[in-house]
Design an enzyme around this catalytic site. Structure first.
Site: not given
Ligand SMILES: CC(=O)SCCNC(=O)CCNC(=O)[C@H](O)C(C)(C)COP(=O)(O)OP(=O)(O)OC[C@H]1O[C@@H](n2cnc3c(N)ncnc32)[C@H](O)[C@@H]1OP(=O)(O)O
Ligand SMILES: N[C@@H](CCO)C(=O)O
Length: 352
Positions: A136, A202, A290, A319-320
């Site tokens: 990305s 977001r 994506d 995409h994710d």
């Molecule tokens: C300090 C830090 O955190 S560092 C940075 C971490 N983030 C990054 O590095 C950015 C890149 N990562 C990302 O963008 C994301 O983590 C991804 C794409 C890898 C995964 O996305 P996630 O949000 O974990 O997954 P998903 O879309 O399946 O959602 C799951 C979450 O939504 C919650 N959820 C799911 N359905 C619902 C709903 N109907 N209502 C409320 N909450 C819900 C789940 O309980 C889960 O919560 P949690 O994250 O607290 O465990």
């Molecule tokens: N989910 C990603 C962005 C998509 O590339 C992030 O939060 O960094």
């Protein structure tokens, strides 16, 4: 265990738009050791909201016993300019005023992000990068950095990225910025300014990171009698709030502008001519579902970068998927690197 280190750049950093940043600091993490030949560097460029801890946000692909592991590799990941995980960003103190920049932070581009990676590589005395990888916004940086030709890059891996940010991508970003700027606290010069807007931003972005199928699979109601309080609505709220707990509206604003700026043709003859300049062994990977960086964009990259290989991943997530499908990525990238190293050995035998 790796901790965040800070590189303090001793000179003024000049941006592509001519503006200048003093006291540039780059937060980064390294994992493993640089070997005696200094040829085991794997450099990961992160996407919009991640940080320097690549073993955390790309686990499965990076980590002990993973394809990119600290036992074998010297892994480097830098927090990007503008992001709030340690590198200079809009909440940093402007040395001229002694106050945080907020909206007086200068705009920057993907070329500037690549230039900061070069500064850090020089500081770490890295002149050869065995594998440069990014997805990305991270892929946009990797592409620009390879075009800058400041280091020798042996293998370039571009995931779910593009050569120029699309009108569709810019439109998504602008709608997110409209949401942020509709929150009048954005102009209050407070660290939590614009947070309500960021939540909306977001939730808009999520629609481009996921798919119809992903929402249907995870957010379908199990009962038919609801007329309000839907799961998908709760998910949008939750995801918006989750980002607000770890990010700020100002960083988000500037980083989305940097993404809009991405165009490898700028300052060069054309987009295709720029891509043709890349002589690095390249693998381009696309995610089939994506909607933000559609697979046609990765096919375009692969068809214009010299002898680049193209591969795709089927992932209903969208995409994710580039952050999630680490087994598939490991398989594709592992095979690519093995084939490349076999070809290199055959070449060496032929010339010996
Ligand atoms: C300090 C830090 O955190 S560092 C940075 C971490 N983030 C990054 O590095 C950015 C890149 N990562 C990302 O963008 C994301 O983590 C991804 C794409 C890898 C995964 O996305 P996630 O949000 O974990 O997954 P998903 O879309 O399946 O959602 C799951 C979450 O939504 C919650 N959820 C799911 N359905 C619902 C709903 N109907 N209502 C409320 N909450 C819900 C789940 O309980 C889960 O919560 P949690 O994250 O607290 O465990
Ligand atoms: N989910 C990603 C962005 C998509 O590339 C992030 O939060 O960094």
């Amino acid at each position: 265990m790796s901790t965040v280190a800070i590189y303090k750049h001793p000179k003024i950093f000049k941006l592509e738009n001519g503006k200048k940043l003093r006291n540039l600091e780059i937060a980064y993490q390294t994992f493993g050791k640089l070997n005696a030949n200094k040829d085991n560097v794997v450099w990961a460029c992160h996407a919009l909201t991640a940080n320097a801890d690549v073993l955390d946000w790309w686990k499965g692909l990076f980590g002990n016993n993973a394809l990119f592991n600290p036992e074998e590799h010297f892994i480097v990941c830098a927090n990007i300019l503008g992001s709030n995980y340690g590198t200079t960003n809009p909440l940093s103190k402007n040395p001229t005023t002694g106050q945080p920049y907020y909206l007086s932070f200068p705009e920057f581009t993907i070329k500037d992000l690549a230039a900061t990676h070069n500064l850090l590589a020089n500081h770490l005395e890295i002149s050869t990068i065995k594998v440069l990888i990014g997805g990305s916004l991270g892929g946009q940086q990797a592409l620009e950095w390879s075009l800058a030709k400041t280091q020798t890059i042996e293998n370039l891996i571009l995931v779910a990225t593009n050569a120029v940010h699309s009108p569709w991508g810019i439109a998504f970003n602008e709608s997110q910025r409209l949401a942020i700027s509709a929150d009048r606290t954005f102009y209050s010069n407070q660290p939590d300014g614009g947070l309500k807007g960021l939540k909306v931003a977001r939730s808009i972005a999520l629609l481009s990171y996921r798919t119809y199928e992903a929402y249907s699979a995870t957010q379908l109601e199990s009962v038919n009698d609801k007329i309000t309080g839907y799961r998908a609505a709760s998910y949008q709220n939750y995801q918006g709030e989750k980002l607000c707990k770890r990010f700020n509206a100002y960083s988000y604003w500037y980083l989305s502008k940097a993404m809009d700026s991405h165009n490898v043709g700028r300052g060069r003859k054309s987009i295709t001519a720029a891509l043709a300049e890349i002589k690095v062994n390249t693998l381009v990977i696309g995610i089939e579902n994506d909607v933000l960086f559609p697979i046609s964009e990765q096919k375009f990259l692969a068809s214009h970068i010299n002898e680049a290989q193209f591969s795709s991943i089927n992932c209903a997530y969208g995409h994710d998927g580039f952050l999630i499908e680490t087994d598939k990525l490991t398989n594709i990238i592992g095979n690519f690197l093995k084939e490349s190293s076999d070809k290199k050995i055959i070449k060496l035998h032929k010339t010996a």
